[in-house]
Design an enzyme around this catalytic site. Sequence first.
Site, PDB file in Angstrom:
ATOM      1  N   GLU A 195      -7.682   0.225  11.194  1.00 38.21           N
ATOM      2  CA  GLU A 195      -6.467   1.023  11.299  1.00 38.21           C
ATOM      3  C   GLU A 195      -6.768   2.478  10.967  1.00 38.21           C
ATOM      4  O   GLU A 195      -7.238   2.789   9.863  1.00 38.21           O
ATOM      5  CB  GLU A 195      -5.406   0.450  10.353  1.00 38.21           C
ATOM      6  CG  GLU A 195      -5.054  -0.998  10.691  1.00 38.21           C
ATOM      7  CD  GLU A 195      -4.426  -1.733   9.522  1.00 38.21           C
ATOM      8  OE1 GLU A 195      -4.153  -1.096   8.494  1.00 38.21           O
ATOM      9  OE2 GLU A 195      -4.222  -2.960   9.636  1.00 38.21           O
ATOM     10  N   LEU A 211      -1.784  -2.474  13.363  1.00 39.57           N
ATOM     11  CA  LEU A 211      -1.698  -2.847  11.948  1.00 39.57           C
ATOM     12  C   LEU A 211      -1.633  -4.370  11.860  1.00 39.57           C
ATOM     13  O   LEU A 211      -0.581  -4.960  11.643  1.00 39.57           O
ATOM     14  CB  LEU A 211      -0.458  -2.217  11.296  1.00 39.57           C
ATOM     15  CG  LEU A 211      -0.338  -0.697  11.396  1.00 39.57           C
ATOM     16  CD1 LEU A 211       0.904  -0.220  10.668  1.00 39.57           C
ATOM     17  CD2 LEU A 211      -1.566  -0.015  10.844  1.00 39.57           C
ATOM     18  N   GLU A 250      -4.322  -7.117  10.319  1.00 40.72           N
ATOM     19  CA  GLU A 250      -5.617  -7.469   9.732  1.00 40.72           C
ATOM     20  C   GLU A 250      -6.181  -8.766  10.309  1.00 40.72           C
ATOM     21  O   GLU A 250      -7.387  -8.874  10.540  1.00 40.72           O
ATOM     22  CB  GLU A 250      -5.493  -7.557   8.211  1.00 40.72           C
ATOM     23  CG  GLU A 250      -5.344  -6.230   7.502  1.00 40.72           C
ATOM     24  CD  GLU A 250      -3.955  -5.628   7.624  1.00 40.72           C
ATOM     25  OE1 GLU A 250      -3.801  -4.416   7.360  1.00 40.72           O
ATOM     26  OE2 GLU A 250      -3.024  -6.384   7.989  1.00 40.72           O
ATOM     27  N   GLN A 281      -7.901  -1.210   5.288  1.00 40.99           N
ATOM     28  CA  GLN A 281      -7.567   0.058   4.640  1.00 40.99           C
ATOM     29  C   GLN A 281      -7.617  -0.043   3.118  1.00 40.99           C
ATOM     30  O   GLN A 281      -8.063   0.871   2.428  1.00 40.99           O
ATOM     31  CB  GLN A 281      -6.185   0.534   5.075  1.00 40.99           C
ATOM     32  CG  GLN A 281      -6.191   1.244   6.403  1.00 40.99           C
ATOM     33  CD  GLN A 281      -4.921   2.038   6.641  1.00 40.99           C
ATOM     34  OE1 GLN A 281      -3.872   1.757   6.073  1.00 40.99           O
ATOM     35  NE2 GLN A 281      -5.021   3.034   7.497  1.00 40.99           N
ATOM     36  N   PHE A 282      -7.154  -1.170   2.593  1.00 43.73           N
ATOM     37  CA  PHE A 282      -7.237  -1.466   1.165  1.00 43.73           C
ATOM     38  C   PHE A 282      -7.525  -2.958   1.024  1.00 43.73           C
ATOM     39  O   PHE A 282      -7.100  -3.762   1.850  1.00 43.73           O
ATOM     40  CB  PHE A 282      -5.931  -1.114   0.432  1.00 43.73           C
ATOM     41  CG  PHE A 282      -5.632   0.358   0.397  1.00 43.73           C
ATOM     42  CD1 PHE A 282      -6.063   1.145  -0.660  1.00 43.73           C
ATOM     43  CD2 PHE A 282      -4.918   0.956   1.424  1.00 43.73           C
ATOM     44  CE1 PHE A 282      -5.794   2.500  -0.689  1.00 43.73           C
ATOM     45  CE2 PHE A 282      -4.641   2.314   1.403  1.00 43.73           C
ATOM     46  CZ  PHE A 282      -5.084   3.090   0.344  1.00 43.73           C
ATOM     47  N   ILE A 312      -6.051  -7.444   2.828  1.00 42.86           N
ATOM     48  CA  ILE A 312      -6.916  -8.415   3.497  1.00 42.86           C
ATOM     49  C   ILE A 312      -6.290  -9.802   3.582  1.00 42.86           C
ATOM     50  O   ILE A 312      -6.733 -10.653   4.355  1.00 42.86           O
ATOM     51  CB  ILE A 312      -8.280  -8.498   2.784  1.00 42.86           C
ATOM     52  CG1 ILE A 312      -9.359  -9.041   3.737  1.00 42.86           C
ATOM     53  CG2 ILE A 312      -8.188  -9.353   1.508  1.00 42.86           C
ATOM     54  CD1 ILE A 312     -10.771  -8.928   3.177  1.00 42.86           C
ATOM     55  N   PRO A 335      -3.638 -11.246   5.004  1.00 45.72           N
ATOM     56  CA  PRO A 335      -3.326 -11.835   6.313  1.00 45.72           C
ATOM     57  C   PRO A 335      -4.564 -12.246   7.110  1.00 45.72           C
ATOM     58  O   PRO A 335      -4.472 -13.079   8.007  1.00 45.72           O
ATOM     59  CB  PRO A 335      -2.560 -10.708   7.033  1.00 45.72           C
ATOM     60  CG  PRO A 335      -2.019  -9.852   5.939  1.00 45.72           C
ATOM     61  CD  PRO A 335      -3.054  -9.893   4.865  1.00 45.72           C
ATOM     62  N   HIS A 357      -2.270  -1.934  -3.238  1.00 45.69           N
ATOM     63  CA  HIS A 357      -3.384  -1.076  -2.826  1.00 45.69           C
ATOM     64  C   HIS A 357      -4.562  -1.130  -3.799  1.00 45.69           C
ATOM     65  O   HIS A 357      -5.648  -0.672  -3.449  1.00 45.69           O
ATOM     66  CB  HIS A 357      -2.914   0.379  -2.705  1.00 45.69           C
ATOM     67  CG  HIS A 357      -1.983   0.633  -1.569  1.00 45.69           C
ATOM     68  ND1 HIS A 357      -0.738   0.063  -1.481  1.00 45.69           N
ATOM     69  CD2 HIS A 357      -2.116   1.420  -0.468  1.00 45.69           C
ATOM     70  CE1 HIS A 357      -0.132   0.484  -0.377  1.00 45.69           C
ATOM     71  NE2 HIS A 357      -0.964   1.300   0.259  1.00 45.69           N
TER      72      HIS A 357
END
Length: 333
Positions: free
Chosen positions: A36, A65, A67, A89-90, A94, A96, A136
């Site tokens: 992303e 978006l 994952e 991204q963070f 993860i 999903p 995050h």
Amino acid sequence: MTIVAADLKKMTMVQAITDAMKTMMREDDSVLVLGEDVGVNGGVFRATDGLFEEFGEDRVIDTPLAESGIIGTSVGLAVNGYKPICEMQFFGFIYPAFNQIMTHATRMRQRSLGRYTVPMVIRAPYGAGVKAPEIHSDSVEALFTHVPGLKVVTPSNAYDAKGLLIASIEDPDPVLFIEPMRCYRTGRLEVPEEKYSIEIGRAAKVKEGSDVTIFTWGAMVQDTMKAVKKWETENSSSCEIIDLRTLYPLDKKAIQQSVEKTGRVVVVHEAPETGGVSGEIISLINDVAFFYLKAPVQKVTGFDTPVPVYSLEKDYLPSQAKIAEAIGRALQY
């Protein structure tokens, strides 16, 4: 390869990560980057900055978006000859994708009786201390060290970051490469501009000592170094610090040798205590070096709660004072 001063460049960790991807993408056309905002924007932490301009949209791919879709697509690419580098991204995003990791990426070698492998890297920034919103800042590496077929790697500095990421990209099986956000721009180290790799599964002794061993990783390495420096100026004891660097597979030899040497152990990690990687380290010590222990192993960890809002982050994270207290307990037992 002999590295001379002219071959070295001072880099932050995030710059070293970018350099590792750039090095491998220049060498191997099968290396792709997906995630992303990794393309035009260069990633939320700018870890992929400049890659889109050099390699184009066919190799640096901005994804929806989703994952689960990022990992699922990458599994398909990997079994068809590509080497995808997926960015979450963070780390907390993860979840999903866990189904795709657990049921497909890590099982393909066994499922196909070795006919197919999944040479993919999943990059994920993790850890508290950067004042990020909920989800995050999660540090849930232990969830993934329990997944057979998946290596879990985490650097603590720029030099290790480049070498370990290159080794991860070249690995024939999936690697989860988690990056401590607090270390991204906290300092610079001299890093070879050439390609080099650091063996996955090999710990690093970052400080020699004789009285107590501290096992740690990620951002906690820096905090441990600071705590030990203060401790040793006020006490006569000597601390050895081992940066595990790989959480699965653990460097059993390095752990055993250090415990046999010092006889006292502290394990430091910012993840919640229950079910953390510290428990596996202690179990390993009991198996291979129990009779060398002079005191119970001490743990310094986060709390069994989600990472709190940023105003409470410092209270959640293992502090230098807590690390020093654990060293004292181990030595005074």
